[in-house]
Every structure is written in structure tokens, then in C-alpha cells.
Design an enzyme around this catalytic site. Structure first.
Site, mmCIF file in Angstrom:
data_model
loop_
_atom_site.group_PDB
_atom_site.id
_atom_site.type_symbol
_atom_site.label_atom_id
_atom_site.label_comp_id
_atom_site.label_asym_id
_atom_site.label_seq_id
_atom_site.Cartn_x
_atom_site.Cartn_y
_atom_site.Cartn_z
ATOM 1 N N GLY A 67 0.808 -1.210 0.000
ATOM 2 C CA GLY A 67 0.000 0.000 0.000
ATOM 3 C C GLY A 67 0.843 1.261 0.000
ATOM 4 N N ARG A 68 2.091 1.109 0.391
ATOM 5 C CA ARG A 68 2.965 2.295 0.407
ATOM 6 C C ARG A 68 4.402 1.895 0.105
ATOM 7 N NH1 ARG A 68 4.067 3.032 6.800
ATOM 8 N NH2 ARG A 68 3.347 0.983 7.363
ATOM 9 N N LYS B 68 9.907 2.562 0.258
ATOM 10 C CA LYS B 68 8.759 2.520 1.168
ATOM 11 C C LYS B 68 8.338 3.951 1.493
ATOM 12 C CE LYS B 68 7.277 0.455 5.468
ATOM 13 N NZ LYS B 68 7.706 -0.275 6.653
ATOM 14 N N ASP C 88 1.213 -11.665 6.648
ATOM 15 C CA ASP C 88 1.787 -10.795 5.608
ATOM 16 C C ASP C 88 3.112 -10.195 6.060
ATOM 17 O OD1 ASP C 88 -0.258 -9.491 7.338
ATOM 18 O OD2 ASP C 88 0.537 -7.673 6.455
HETATM 19 P P1 AMP Z 1 1.551 -3.107 8.088
HETATM 20 O O1 AMP Z 1 0.740 -2.882 9.287
HETATM 21 O O2 AMP Z 1 2.688 -2.137 7.916
HETATM 22 O O3 AMP Z 1 2.010 -4.537 7.939
HETATM 23 O O4 AMP Z 1 0.609 -2.793 6.828
HETATM 24 C C1 AMP Z 1 -0.562 -3.512 6.567
HETATM 25 C C2 AMP Z 1 -1.103 -3.068 5.235
HETATM 26 O O5 AMP Z 1 -1.489 -1.697 5.275
HETATM 27 C C3 AMP Z 1 -0.125 -3.194 4.078
HETATM 28 O O6 AMP Z 1 -0.847 -3.589 2.954
HETATM 29 C C4 AMP Z 1 0.406 -1.793 3.944
HETATM 30 O O7 AMP Z 1 0.905 -1.548 2.652
HETATM 31 C C5 AMP Z 1 -0.834 -0.970 4.247
HETATM 32 N N1 AMP Z 1 -0.494 0.395 4.716
HETATM 33 C C6 AMP Z 1 0.046 0.741 5.894
HETATM 34 N N2 AMP Z 1 0.225 2.077 5.977
HETATM 35 C C7 AMP Z 1 -0.198 2.602 4.801
HETATM 36 C C8 AMP Z 1 -0.280 3.937 4.252
HETATM 37 N N3 AMP Z 1 0.138 5.020 4.923
HETATM 38 N N4 AMP Z 1 -0.790 4.069 3.006
HETATM 39 C C9 AMP Z 1 -1.208 3.014 2.309
HETATM 40 N N5 AMP Z 1 -1.168 1.746 2.761
HETATM 41 C C10 AMP Z 1 -0.667 1.524 4.001
HETATM 42 MG MG MG Z 2 3.646 -5.149 6.828
#
Ligand code: AMP
Ligand code: MG
Length: 461
Positions: A88-89, A108, A244
Site C-alpha cells: 500500500g505504500r 517505502k 503478511d
Molecule cells: P503493516 O501494518 O505495515 O504490515 O501494513 C498492513 C497493510 O497496510 C499493508 O498492505 C500496507 O501496505 C498498508 N499500509 C500501511 N500504511 C499505509 C499507508 N500510509 N498508506 C497506504 N497503505 C498503508
Molecule cells: Mg507489513
């Protein structure tokens, strides 16, 4: 002057349903926070050329040979199924080849993707500083991990609960970004052809001797048993062991809410969203097995007759307990200098009761054990332990002097938010040599004073 990337992008050659091709979103004013020169050289890159190219590491200029894409994956988050996550980012620029090894190069915080859901695709400087420091510290501590090659600011604010914060982009290096959740997304869709392609991709990259899905399962079980035992031996709490966030390479990934134990207690949790303590320090081996069971489930469609496959996968997973026990035994034995699990567990029980500092207690055991004998119970343990002539060299190599203490990381983040990176650089330097007592690291060894303690961490976004 060129940076020296040698891209060869196998993941981009997988069919379209594995990813979405897209460019990073340019930012206003890229400026350096940190450039990891040592890692750059290890990857055959030219640090001087890098320094002149902040725009590449901010996503404004795509290096030649890169084929940027966002990867699709799914995952179980805190036990609940999320059918579509994906980068997502983050954007995979490509796979850099050096010395016959293949490295993913990922930006990232490089802008929104089709998988961003409600997010802005951006990262504030805090999580970038945190991942840079923590992942590089883990590497120096001997733990398989994704690495941090570069960190730049974007010159654009990102809006977070706390208000506007400086935006930043991290360049992450990994032996791959394939997660348990990458297999899961195709298994859930019943896309057996994609599963087979992913299997072949992962075998070529990480387990060239694996012939069957069970071989691959055994391989991932083994690298994860080693990984998690290393976390446990350092008092590392990952904090968000969702499927994930579990790589098939056995590298630590996702430094959002992680933290190192200070005063030891096995139930310790730092993450503000882990209210039930699912990912507490002591639960990490069990969660690894839970995640591996999800991995095995995703591989079933590749394993022929379903009933036979389930039986074989289950039998294989039952081997994890022994595999992990062997790894943990090696680690805990080295920490106390004796191959005696009873002694090791007795010491941990004393440490929990007295809330002793995890890192400093073990280090003192290697350097000045008598200084630890301040209670009758500890004195008694030390007397029995000393009689067995523990291996001091093993202990010095297993018990680090410094870890990234949470309050120090927090100081580096807060000062970086104000545009001053001196504390970040100082901490990075200290953490890159965690095994020797130096004048330089003396002040970094101390646990947080009561007013400085950081007991909660937040999933960095
Ligand atoms: P994480 O908690 O970092 O493992 O992220 C879980 C999901 O949320 C993943 O698909 C990330 O890419 C997405 N995600 C987290 N923060 C953001 C953001 N600021 N913008 C877009 N997607 C995000
Ligand atoms: Mg992650």
C-alpha cells in the site's frame, strides 16, 4: 557517475495478477537523512553516486533497468483473514544482482498504489528512522533481516493523528519480499497456476534443493525456527507477526511496533493494538507455528490428493516443536555458557520475578557475574552455575552490550522530526558494533530512567 544498480527483474516477469506496475509518485524536495555506505559497498553500489542522487531514493527518478511495481498479497492480521492487502505504500523497483546474489530494492513511502485502501501511500519520518535503526541493529546482532540502504525526506508533510509530520522514503533491501500472505492470496482465490509459479520462483530464490511443496515447507520452518529463536534470545518483540509480515526467506520484516525487552517479563507486549497479547515475547514461537500452518494450508493445492496432503503437512508441522527446541537450546545455552536448559529457565524465572534488565543481566553474566548476586535466590543460582565452569567466550558472543533501547530510538525519532539527525547517526554508529564495551557506547547501555520509559509502540504509518 552511476549508482551501479544491475537489475534483473524476475518478479516483474510473473503474470500481471501478481502485481501492479506503477511509478513512484514524485515528491517536492528530496533531501538526505541517511545513506548506508557500508551496505551500499557490500551491494556493489557507489555511495558517492548515491549521495548525488537523492531524487532516485525519493522516487523522483527511476534508475535504468528498474521495472517498478506494487506486489499483491493477503494475510491473517491478529488471526483475522484479510483477503487483499498488497504493497500500500511500497514499490519494488527491481531485483539488483551482485556477486550472484539477488536483492529486492524497495522504496517505502513512495506514494499510493491500488492496494493503499484508505492510506496515503506515504510514510512519516518517524517510522523511517525506526526501521533504519532497528533493521540495521538486527543485522549487526546477527539476525536475518531486511536492510536499510537509504532514507530521504520528501519536503512534503504527511498528515497523521499527531498532526503534520515530515514525509520520508526508506530504501529497503531484502533477499525477497515474498510473504506467507503472498501464497495465501492465490490459494484463497483457487489460482493453482499462480501458486505453482510462485512456488517455482521461491524455490529458485531461496531453496534450490527443494523439489516438493513439503520440502519448501520444511525449509521455511527451519529458517523461521532459527529466526524466532534469535529474536527470543535478544529479547526482541516483533509485535505484528501477521502472515503478511512473515517472509519465506526467514528475514525479519516490518519494524512498525517492535521493541526490545528491558525489564524482563515473558508476557511483555509493546504494541498499542495488541490488546490480547497475541504477539507477546513468549508467544512468538507458537505464532510462528500458527503462521507456518497457514503457509502449509496455502501449499495444499500443489500437493495432490487432499487427504494425503493434509496428513503429510500436519506431520511435517509437528516437527516444528523439535526444530525450534533445538534452536532455542543452542541460543540459551550460549547465553549462560552451559548446555543446561533447566539452569537457563531458572535464570529467566529469577529475572522475571526481579524484573531484571534482559540485555544487561546476560551481559553481566559474561563479564562480571558476581555483581548480579544481590538476592538470595540469584546468589544460589550463581553459586551452582559457577561450579559448572561456564564457557565465557560463548557468552560474550551471545550476549550483546547494546541493543536499540526504546527511549533512545524515541529520542532519535523526535529529534529527526525536528530536522536534526545527529542522534540517529550516533545511535546507528553505536548499534553497528553491539558486541564490545566501548567508551562510546557506555551511555547507550543504560536502561531508561523511569521518566524516559517507552512502554507502548504504534504501528508506524
Ligand atoms: P503493516 O501494518 O505495515 O504490515 O501494513 C498492513 C497493510 O497496510 C499493508 O498492505 C500496507 O501496505 C498498508 N499500509 C500501511 N500504511 C499505509 C499507508 N500510509 N498508506 C497506504 N497503505 C498503508
Ligand atoms: Mg507489513
Amino acid at each position: 557517475m552511476t549508482i551501479g544498480f544491475q537489475f534483473d527483474n524476475n518478479y516483474a516477469r510473473l503474470p500481471d495478477r501478481f502485481h501492479t506496475r506503477l511509478m513512484p509518485t514524485p515528491v517536492r524536495d528530496p533531501a538526505w537523512i541517511a545513506l548506508n555506505e557500508r551496505l551500499a559497498r557490500d551491494l556493489g553500489l557507489d555511495p558517492d553516486a548515491m549521495r548525488a542522487s537523492a531524487d532516485v531514493f525519493a522516487g523522483n527518478v527511476v534508475p535504468e533497468g528498474a521495472e517498478p511495481l506494487a506486489q499483491l498479497y493477503a494475510g491473517h492480521q491478529f488471526g483475522g483473514w484479510s483477503p487483499q492487502l498488497g504493497d500500500g505504500r511500497a514499490i519494488l523497483l527491481g531485483e539488483h544482482i551482485h556477486d550472484d546474489r539477488r536483492w529486492d530494492v524497495v522504496l517505502k513511502g513512495s506514494g499510493p498504489t491500488p492496494y493503499s485502501r484508505m492510506g496515503d501511500g506515504r510514510t512519516a519520518i518517524g517510522p523511517v528512522v525506526r526501521e533504519y535503526l532497528l533493521s540495521e541493529a538486527m543485522h549487526a546482532l546477527g539476525v536475518p533481516t531486511t536492510r536499510a540502504l537509504a532514507a530521504v525526506t520528501t519536503g512534503e508533510p504527511v498528515l497523521r493523528e499527531a498532526g503534520p509530520l515530515p514525509g520520508a522514503v526508506l530504501t529497503r533491501i531484502a533477499s525477497s519480499h515474498v510473504r506467507v500472505g503472498t501464497f495465501q492470496v492465490f490459494a484463497a482465490r483457487g489460482d493453482v497456476a499462480a501458486l505453482r509459479l510462485l512456488f517455482d520462483h521461491v524455490v529458485a530464490r531461496h531453496a534450490p534443493d527443494a523439489r516438493t511443496p513439503l520440502d519448501l515447507l520444511r525449509h521455511v520452518m527451519s529458517v523461521q525456527a532459527e529466526l524466532v529463536s534469535r529474536w527470543m534470545a535478544l529479547g526482541f518483540v516483533h509485535g505484528v507477526m501477521n502472515t503478511d509480515n512473515m517472509t519465506v526467506s526467514g528475514e525479519t520484516i516490518d519494524y512498525g511496533p517492535c521493541a526490545f525487552l528491558e525489564d524482563y517479563h515473558p508476557d511483555t507486549v509493546f504494541s498499542s493494538i495488541d490488546q490480547l497479547g497475541r504477539y507477546a515475547w513468549k508467544n512468538q514461537p507458537d505464532i510462528a507455528l500458527w503462521n507456518l500452518a497457514q503457509f502449509a494450508t496455502a501449499l495444499l493445492p500443489l500437493m495432490g490428493d487432499r487427504d494425503v496432503a493434509i496428513r503429510e503437512a500436519t506431520e511435517t508441522l509437528e516437527g516444528f516443536a523439535d526444530l525450534y527446541a533445538r534452536e532455542w537450546r543452542a541460543r540459551l545455552s550460549a547465553k549462560i555458557g552451559l548446555d543446561d536448559m533447566d539452569k537457563g529457565h531458572e535464570l529467566l524465572a529469577i529475572m522475571a520475578e526481579d524484573r531484571r534488565d534482559f540485555t544487561n543481566t546476560f551481559r553481566m553474566l559474561a563479564t562480571d557475574p558476581h555483581a548480579l548476586g544481590d538476592t538470595a535466590r540469584m546468589d544460589d543460582w550463581l553459586a551452582r552455575w559457577t561450579k559448572r565452569c561456564p564457557d565465557v567466550d560463548a557468552m560474550r558472543n551471545a550476549n550483546p552490550v547494546v541493543i536499540p533501547r526504546n527511549h533512545r530510538v524515541q529520542q532519535a525519532i523526535v529529534t529527526a522530526e525536528g530536522g536534526n539527525y545527529a542522534e540517529m547517526h550516533a545511535l546507528h554508529a553505536v548499534l553497528s558494533d553491539p558486541w564490545t564495551e566501548t567508551e562510546y557506547n557506555a551511555s547507550y547501555r543504560a536502561p531508561a530512567a523511569p521518566g524516559e520509559r517507552v512502554t507502548r509502540t504504534f504501528c508506524g504509518t
